[in-house]
Scaffold this motif. Structure first.
Motif, PDB file in Angstrom:
ATOM      1  N   GLU A  49      -2.722   0.393  -4.277  1.00 16.10           N
ATOM      2  CA  GLU A  49      -2.715  -0.824  -3.466  1.00 16.10           C
ATOM      3  C   GLU A  49      -2.442  -1.992  -4.394  1.00 16.10           C
ATOM      4  N   LYS A  50      -1.420  -2.784  -4.069  1.00 16.90           N
ATOM      5  CA  LYS A  50      -1.020  -3.906  -4.906  1.00 16.90           C
ATOM      6  C   LYS A  50      -1.235  -5.204  -4.150  1.00 16.90           C
ATOM      7  N   THR A  51      -2.012  -6.110  -4.732  1.00 22.37           N
ATOM      8  CA  THR A  51      -2.200  -7.430  -4.135  1.00 22.37           C
ATOM      9  C   THR A  51      -1.523  -8.464  -5.028  1.00 22.37           C
ATOM     10  N   GLN A  52      -1.815  -9.737  -4.789  1.00 26.25           N
ATOM     11  CA  GLN A  52      -1.144 -10.808  -5.524  1.00 26.25           C
ATOM     12  C   GLN A  52      -1.363 -10.691  -7.028  1.00 26.25           C
ATOM     13  N   ASN A  53      -2.598 -10.380  -7.436  1.00 27.88           N
ATOM     14  CA  ASN A  53      -2.898 -10.368  -8.871  1.00 27.88           C
ATOM     15  C   ASN A  53      -3.493  -9.058  -9.368  1.00 27.88           C
ATOM     16  N   THR A  54      -3.689  -8.094  -8.476  1.00 21.30           N
ATOM     17  CA  THR A  54      -4.371  -6.863  -8.888  1.00 21.30           C
ATOM     18  C   THR A  54      -3.580  -5.622  -8.494  1.00 21.30           C
ATOM     19  N   PRO A 106       0.350   0.048 -14.658  1.00 23.54           N
ATOM     20  CA  PRO A 106       0.702   0.620 -13.348  1.00 23.54           C
ATOM     21  C   PRO A 106       2.075   1.288 -13.324  1.00 23.54           C
ATOM     22  N   GLU A 107       3.019   0.737 -14.079  1.00 29.19           N
ATOM     23  CA  GLU A 107       4.385   1.273 -14.009  1.00 29.19           C
ATOM     24  C   GLU A 107       4.552   2.590 -14.763  1.00 29.19           C
ATOM     25  N   VAL A 133       0.853  -1.186   0.000  1.00 30.57           N
ATOM     26  CA  VAL A 133       0.000   0.000   0.000  1.00 30.57           C
ATOM     27  C   VAL A 133       0.890   1.238   0.000  1.00 30.57           C
ATOM     28  N   PHE A 134       0.551   2.196  -0.854  1.00 31.41           N
ATOM     29  CA  PHE A 134       1.251   3.483  -0.834  1.00 31.41           C
ATOM     30  C   PHE A 134       0.217   4.597  -0.912  1.00 31.41           C
ATOM     31  N   ASP A 135       0.303   5.550   0.026  1.00 32.28           N
ATOM     32  CA  ASP A 135      -0.609   6.696   0.037  1.00 32.28           C
ATOM     33  C   ASP A 135       0.208   7.958   0.268  1.00 32.28           C
ATOM     34  N   TYR A 136       0.319   8.789  -0.757  1.00 31.93           N
ATOM     35  CA  TYR A 136       1.120  10.014  -0.679  1.00 31.93           C
ATOM     36  C   TYR A 136       0.579  10.961   0.382  1.00 31.93           C
ATOM     37  N   LEU A 137      -0.726  10.962   0.578  1.00 28.96           N
ATOM     38  CA  LEU A 137      -1.347  11.924   1.481  1.00 28.96           C
ATOM     39  C   LEU A 137      -1.146  11.573   2.948  1.00 28.96           C
ATOM     40  N   THR A 138      -0.971  10.288   3.267  1.00 28.34           N
ATOM     41  CA  THR A 138      -0.923   9.869   4.664  1.00 28.34           C
ATOM     42  C   THR A 138       0.355   9.113   5.033  1.00 28.34           C
TER      43      THR A 138
END
Length: 349
Positions: A320-325, A294-295, A27-32
């Motif tokens: 948010e990156k999961t196994q397949n999404t 995404p990249e 998970v990456f959130d620039y705001l938080t």
């Protein structure tokens, strides 16, 4: 499951551990600057404060951060915050320089706190920072020369589309921070196409938003300025062509300003101008999607999103990156209470 590699480096960039992992959920959130969790097989010796570098099987960087906590049993659980979380501190600033050159102001503030500080123990080894663009006349409504640095960084993005990018470069024994206005390629995302697994759209209700602000010179109370949000132009002004009703207003003191009129104008611009991307739009695709790669979409990039016969502009602020999404998170709105409180707490620092 896809193989990935997680590497952990000491603060002097000495490799502490390199571990193969399977499809981490990130998970990456620039705001938080929200933390994410990485699970490592077995007992792995790493320490709080270590730099984290996660790559895929081709060597492409998936995530970089700093270790905040670890827990070891049969596996090792690592809580990691993004690299830029090191800037989540209250520090001294020279707010008079904000309007001269916003990017240079941020770069200079980072440099003073983490690169050239008189306390050498406070400096971050290998950190270098540069400003690649230069925004003049910025106003962030900062009222003190002691302020939360991440709040300034987030406001620079939400108001002027200026982003801070932080990159760990282990081979160079460096951390490169760049402050620059994000250019956008006019990307259009068709969210109704079958490659989109899920979409969520949250739009803010602007009813109740501030549309009038009165500023009083605390050093000379007879001097005051009243600004209104113009109903036709959407701009703050002292002489509106069209008033917005009902009136939602505030009265605020300005103290110690060298130029009261200029300070009032800058605060009105910050207080009354509606957010350009006052929304939260989440788009989920399969990892490696070709239509929405995404990249290739950068934090801060402005896009047009079309769905259900409607169209909105928004800006990428997380993922948010999961196994397949891969879930793209666009906009400046958050609905999670913890995230809302974190943003508000920074603004009060």
């Amino acid at each position: 499951m896809k193989p990935y590699k997680a590497e952990f480096f000491k603060r002097d960039f000495t490799l502490r551990a390199a571990v193969g992992i399977q499809s981490p959920e990130l998970v990456f959130d620039y705001l938080t600057t929200e933390k994410t969790e990485i699970t490592l097989p077995g007992a792995v010796k790493i320490a709080r404060g270590d730099w984290t570098h996660v790559t895929d099987m081709n060597g492409a960087v998936i995530y970089q951060g700093v270790v905040m906590d670890t827990e070891t049993d049969k596996t090792t659980t690592v809580n990691v915050a993004p690299l830029m979380s090191i800037f989540d501190v209250t520090t001294e600033i020279d707010r008079a320089n904000i309007g001269k050159d916003l990017e240079q102001f941020i770069a200079d503030t980072i440099r003073a706190a983490f690169v050239e500080n008189a306390d050498d123990y406070q400096n971050v080894q290998g950190l270098r920072v540069q400003a690649d663009t230069h925004t003049k006349g910025a106003a962030l409504n900062i009222k003190s020369d002691v302020h939360d640095l991440m709040d300034i960084i987030v406001r620079a993005l939400t108001v002027y589309n200026v982003a801070v990018t932080v990159e760990l470069r282990p081979q160079e024994k460096a951390i490169a921070a760049t402050v620059a206005k994000v250019s956008s390629a006019g990307r259009v995302i068709e969210a109704d196409l079958p490659n989109v697994i899920e979409k969520n759209v949250y739009l803010m209700d602007t009813y109740g938003s501030l549309n009038k602000a009165t500023y009083i010179n605390k050093d000379d109370p007879a001097q005051r300025a009243v600004y209104y949000l113009d109903g036709e132009t959407g701009e703050p002004t002292e002489t509106p062509k069209s008033r917005i009703t009902p009136v939602f207003f505030k009265v605020e003191y300005i103290e110690g300003a060298e130029d009261f009129a200029l300070e009032a104008e800058q605060r009105a611009r910050e207080d009354l101008t509606p957010e350009d991307f006052d929304n939260l739009i989440e788009i989920t695709v399969h990892d490696g999607d070709k239509l929405i790669p995404p990249e290739k979409i950068r934090i801060g990039e402005i896009v047009t999103i079309k769905a259900n016969g409607q169209s909105w502009q928004s800006v990428l602020t997380g993922y948010e990156k999961t196994q397949n999404t891969h879930k793209f998170v666009f906009g400046y709105v958050r609905v999670d209470l913890d995230k809302i409180l974190r943003i508000e707490r920074r603004g009060r620092a």
